[in-house]
Scaffold this motif. Structure first.
Motif, PDB file in Angstrom:
ATOM      1  N   ILE A  78     -41.086 -34.407 -12.341  1.00  0.00           N
ATOM      2  CA  ILE A  78     -41.191 -34.559 -10.785  1.00  0.00           C
ATOM      3  C   ILE A  78     -40.215 -33.366 -10.443  1.00  0.00           C
ATOM      4  N   THR A  79     -39.041 -33.152 -11.136  1.00  0.00           N
ATOM      5  CA  THR A  79     -38.164 -31.957 -10.709  1.00  0.00           C
ATOM      6  C   THR A  79     -39.028 -30.680 -10.719  1.00  0.00           C
ATOM      7  N   ILE A  80     -39.851 -30.452 -11.847  1.00  0.00           N
ATOM      8  CA  ILE A  80     -40.415 -29.295 -12.071  1.00  0.00           C
ATOM      9  C   ILE A  80     -41.389 -29.001 -11.093  1.00  0.00           C
ATOM     10  N   ALA A 154     -51.721 -39.167 -10.583  1.00  0.00           N
ATOM     11  CA  ALA A 154     -51.606 -40.246  -9.258  1.00  0.00           C
ATOM     12  C   ALA A 154     -50.223 -40.728  -8.932  1.00  0.00           C
ATOM     13  N   LEU A 155     -49.270 -40.709  -9.858  1.00  0.00           N
ATOM     14  CA  LEU A 155     -47.943 -41.166  -9.555  1.00  0.00           C
ATOM     15  C   LEU A 155     -47.481 -40.231  -8.442  1.00  0.00           C
ATOM     16  N   THR A 160     -45.608 -38.998  -3.397  1.00  0.00           N
ATOM     17  CA  THR A 160     -45.283 -38.071  -2.141  1.00  0.00           C
ATOM     18  C   THR A 160     -45.821 -38.439  -1.159  1.00  0.00           C
ATOM     19  N   GLY A 161     -46.875 -39.315  -0.993  1.00  0.00           N
ATOM     20  CA  GLY A 161     -47.360 -39.712   0.158  1.00  0.00           C
ATOM     21  C   GLY A 161     -46.793 -40.862   0.704  1.00  0.00           C
ATOM     22  N   ILE A 241     -48.755 -32.962  -6.972  1.00  0.00           N
ATOM     23  CA  ILE A 241     -47.643 -32.422  -5.661  1.00  0.00           C
ATOM     24  C   ILE A 241     -48.448 -31.196  -4.922  1.00  0.00           C
ATOM     25  N   LEU A 242     -49.018 -30.518  -5.786  1.00  0.00           N
ATOM     26  CA  LEU A 242     -49.598 -29.213  -5.178  1.00  0.00           C
ATOM     27  C   LEU A 242     -51.017 -29.534  -4.291  1.00  0.00           C
ATOM     28  N   LEU A 243     -51.595 -30.504  -4.916  1.00  0.00           N
ATOM     29  CA  LEU A 243     -52.957 -30.963  -4.131  1.00  0.00           C
ATOM     30  C   LEU A 243     -52.566 -31.891  -2.973  1.00  0.00           C
TER      31      LEU A 243
END
Length: 250
Positions: A78-80, A154-155, A160-161, A241-243
């Motif tokens: 998640i950090t990366i 998926a996580l 993020t959502g 995250i990019l999607l």
């Protein structure tokens, strides 16, 4: 994030420690011989749901404690991923990851301390390793990689959502509960092939402890597989995250 630099590092350390302590602790209670959570012949009375709840609460509770301080990454993937998406500074990635790995290692050491008599009673080497790290049930690194990548995608997409979606906007506590439920669901739905890890620190840190702990009946730490949950979860997190960013913004 509102905490000072020292507090943020401490939050990532203790948050990851709690994640491993609750999550891998639930596995230990399910797998090890003669624990209160274990039935006959190594069959868990709690089942997979028992373990899913351990990981779900292992993420939700630190999120409630530390999200406002450090963002509660407690996961190098998640950090990366956040750094790749431009919402977290690259200069802080290294210290966060170090804190996360140290927290995972200490969390696993505490599990060995609490369950030491039951580790000594357990002769199934796969079950002992399962309390620390993941493996692929099909004996396929490709299947393991895909399971970790899809699960972490998926996580991260879902988390993020939850944190940025309109429904939970301004109500961080509800979002934290949602993320805990999301983790539990991921373990139930996509955890069959590998465990799963969904987090490099949660797998690699305890695997290091497994390799070093002086337990005669522990067997191999399977280092040949160790790169799979690390790389798979990082790739899945970045894609997730990019999607989300492409479609919904950050």
């Amino acid at each position: 994030m509102s905490g000072s630099w020292d507090l943020r590092i401490a939050a990532e350390f203790f948050g990851t420690l709690i994640l491993v302590l609750f999550g891998n602790g639930a596995v230990a209670n399910s797998f090890l011989k003669d624990t209160t959570g274990n039935g006959e012949a190594g069959q868990s009375n709690g089942g997979w749901l028992f373990i899913a709840l351990g990981y779900g609460f292992g993420v939700m509770i630190p999120a409630m404690m530390f999200a406002s301080i450090s963002g509660n990454h407690i996961n190098p993937a998640i950090t990366i991923a956040q750094a790749c998406a431009g919402i977290f500074p690259w200069s802080e990635v290294g210290p966060y990851i170090v804190a996360q790995f140290l927290g995972a290692i200490v969390g696993q050491l505490l599990i060995f301390m609490v369950y030491w008599p039951f580790y000594q009673k357990t002769t199934n080497k796969d079950l002992i390793l399962g309390t620390c790290a993941t493996a692929d049930g099909a004996g396929s690194k490709l299947n393991g990689f895909l399971a970790e990548a899809v699960g972490t995608f998926a996580l991260v997409f879902g988390a993020t959502g939850l944190y940025r979606g309109m429904f939970f906007h301004g109500n961080m506590d509800l979002a934290n509960i949602g993320v805990g439920l999301l983790i539990a669901t991921m373990v139930i739905s996509l955890g069959g092939p590998t465990g799963p890890a969904l987090n490099p620190a949660r797998d690699l840190g305890p695997r290091i402890v497994h390799a070093l702990i002086p337990l005669s009946n522990k067997g191999s730490s399977h280092w040949e597989y160790s790169w799979v949950p690390v790389l798979g979860s990082i790739v899945g997190a970045i894609i997730g995250i990019l999607l989300y960013k492409v479609f919904f913004g950050l």
